[in-house]
Design a protein around this motif. Structure first.
Motif, PDB file in Angstrom:
ATOM      1  N   LYS A 168       0.832  -1.201   0.000  1.00 57.85           N
ATOM      2  CA  LYS A 168       0.000   0.000   0.000  1.00 57.85           C
ATOM      3  C   LYS A 168       0.874   1.261   0.000  1.00 57.85           C
ATOM      4  N   GLU A 169       1.966   1.218   0.772  1.00 64.63           N
ATOM      5  CA  GLU A 169       2.834   2.412   0.827  1.00 64.63           C
ATOM      6  C   GLU A 169       3.425   2.704  -0.540  1.00 64.63           C
ATOM      7  N   LEU A 229      -7.530  -1.235  -2.064  1.00 65.13           N
ATOM      8  CA  LEU A 229      -6.636  -1.550  -0.945  1.00 65.13           C
ATOM      9  C   LEU A 229      -7.145  -0.899   0.334  1.00 65.13           C
ATOM     10  N   GLU A 230      -7.622   0.328   0.194  1.00 58.51           N
ATOM     11  CA  GLU A 230      -8.067   1.034   1.400  1.00 58.51           C
ATOM     12  C   GLU A 230      -9.285   0.386   1.999  1.00 58.51           C
ATOM     13  N   SER A 231     -10.158  -0.165   1.157  1.00 58.61           N
ATOM     14  CA  SER A 231     -11.356  -0.769   1.724  1.00 58.61           C
ATOM     15  C   SER A 231     -11.026  -2.043   2.490  1.00 58.61           C
ATOM     16  N   GLU A 285      -5.718   4.494  -9.292  1.00 60.21           N
ATOM     17  CA  GLU A 285      -6.574   5.087  -8.262  1.00 60.21           C
ATOM     18  C   GLU A 285      -7.637   4.086  -7.830  1.00 60.21           C
ATOM     19  N   ARG A 286      -8.104   3.271  -8.768  1.00 57.26           N
ATOM     20  CA  ARG A 286      -9.059   2.230  -8.395  1.00 57.26           C
ATOM     21  C   ARG A 286      -8.408   1.216  -7.470  1.00 57.26           C
ATOM     22  N   VAL A 287      -7.138   0.871  -7.739  1.00 57.34           N
ATOM     23  CA  VAL A 287      -6.430  -0.073  -6.864  1.00 57.34           C
ATOM     24  C   VAL A 287      -6.347   0.500  -5.463  1.00 57.34           C
TER      25      VAL A 287
END
Lengths: 140, 176
Positions: free
Chosen positions: A117-118, B172-174, B166-168
């Motif tokens: 993620k980073e 990932l954040e979800s 940006e979709r990735v």
């Protein structure tokens, strides 16, 4: 000899980006047959943008991106931690080697890259900066 | 071993755990500790080795600090010292967990990205071109070696790449 002459003519037109009929007509010698001259000019004008696009597509270049795919995995365990829930991204880039070198058999290789993620956040920052720079250049 | 000496030793241990590459510094600090407290280095090293087993096992199994404390007491450590260690553990565990996750296997990890963009001015086929290109250099870790990958993108490709990334990120954040 005829084919070679035609080839040279079309290459010259494409190279110099001639788009007006008069420019092309002026390339022919004085004694050239009138109707044939007009016919050839007409055909060349019709094809010119297709030829220019093709020339640009087969320019030498670094390997080009042809496709990309991604997937998000969740890592649930590893030999260093038995339980975890770490999301990670796998990105697959299909890259085609220099078209000019491959001739008619382009070599496409697939590169799979893993991003945490980073790393993704940093990459997005970089891509955002590219986008800003591009709009700055476009607005000049 | 008095509580003071124990807390000094614990500090040394945790500093090593959070920076596992600083092996020499760890060994130097251990021998300083030994001379300062008049303990011989050999037995100290053995004790340290067995003490280190506890945090390593705890990390693997995501143990809470109470569990770490219970483990130490079961091993015969006094209540006071076990509590102290467990406290230190609580403070340090985010760093230690992050380190352990960082050690997890990653395939072809992306390390760095550089870019440049410019305009193609001319070529052997076309005298005047004027098209914009973007070149990316991706530094990838393959096994233990770094490999550079160069890719060229057209502008529309760049915009759709940005959009996909940006979709990735949203995806990932979800999951975090």
């Amino acid at each position: 000899q005829l084919v070679s002459a035609l080839h040279n003519l079309t290459r010259h037109v494409v190279y110099h980006g001639l788009t007006k009929a008069e420019d092309i007509l002026s390339l022919f010698p004085e004694s050239f047959h009138q109707n044939l001259k007009n016919l050839l000019t007409k055909i060349i004008l019709e094809n010119i943008s297709a030829w220019r696009n093709e020339a640009q597509a087969s320019q030498i270049s670094l390997p080009r991106l042809v496709d990309m795919d991604w997937r998000v995995d969740i890592k649930t365990s590893s030999d260093s931690i038995i339980r975890m829930a770490v999301p990670t991204c796998l990105l697959q880039l299909k890259i085609q080697e220099d078209a000019a070198l491959c001739g008619n058999n382009p070599v496409v290789s697939a590169l799979t890259v893993e991003l945490s993620k980073e790393t993704l956040d940093t990459m997005l920052e970089g891509l955002g900066r590219i986008r800003d720079q591009l709009s700055a250049v476009a607005n000049k | 071993v008095s509580l003071q000496q124990f807390s000094a030793l614990t500090e040394v241990l945790f500093r090593f755990l959070t920076e596992p590459k600083e092996v020499e510094r760890f060994l130097a600090q251990l021998s300083d500790f030994a001379t300062m407290n008049k303990i011989s280095l050999g037995p100290l090293k053995n004790i340290v080795k067995s003490i280190l087993l506890v945090p390593n096992g705890a990390l693997k199994r995501n143990l809470s600090s109470e569990q770490v404390k219970a483990d130490f007491i079961a091993l015969g450590l006094s209540e006071e010292k076990a509590s102290y260690f467990a406290e230190q553990w609580k403070v340090n565990s985010p760093t230690l967990t992050r380190l352990a996750v960082g050690q997890t296997l990653m395939i072809n990890q992306l390390i760095d990205m550089e870019w440049k963009f410019g305009v193609t001015a001319g070529s052997s086929e076309l005298e005047k071109v004027g098209s914009i290109f973007l070149q990316l250099k991706l530094v990838i870790k393959k096994g233990s070696q770094l490999e550079n990958v160069y890719v060229e993108l057209t502008l529309p490709q760049f915009y759709s790449f940005l959009h996909e990334m940006e979709r990735v990120k949203t995806s990932l954040e979800s999951f975090s």
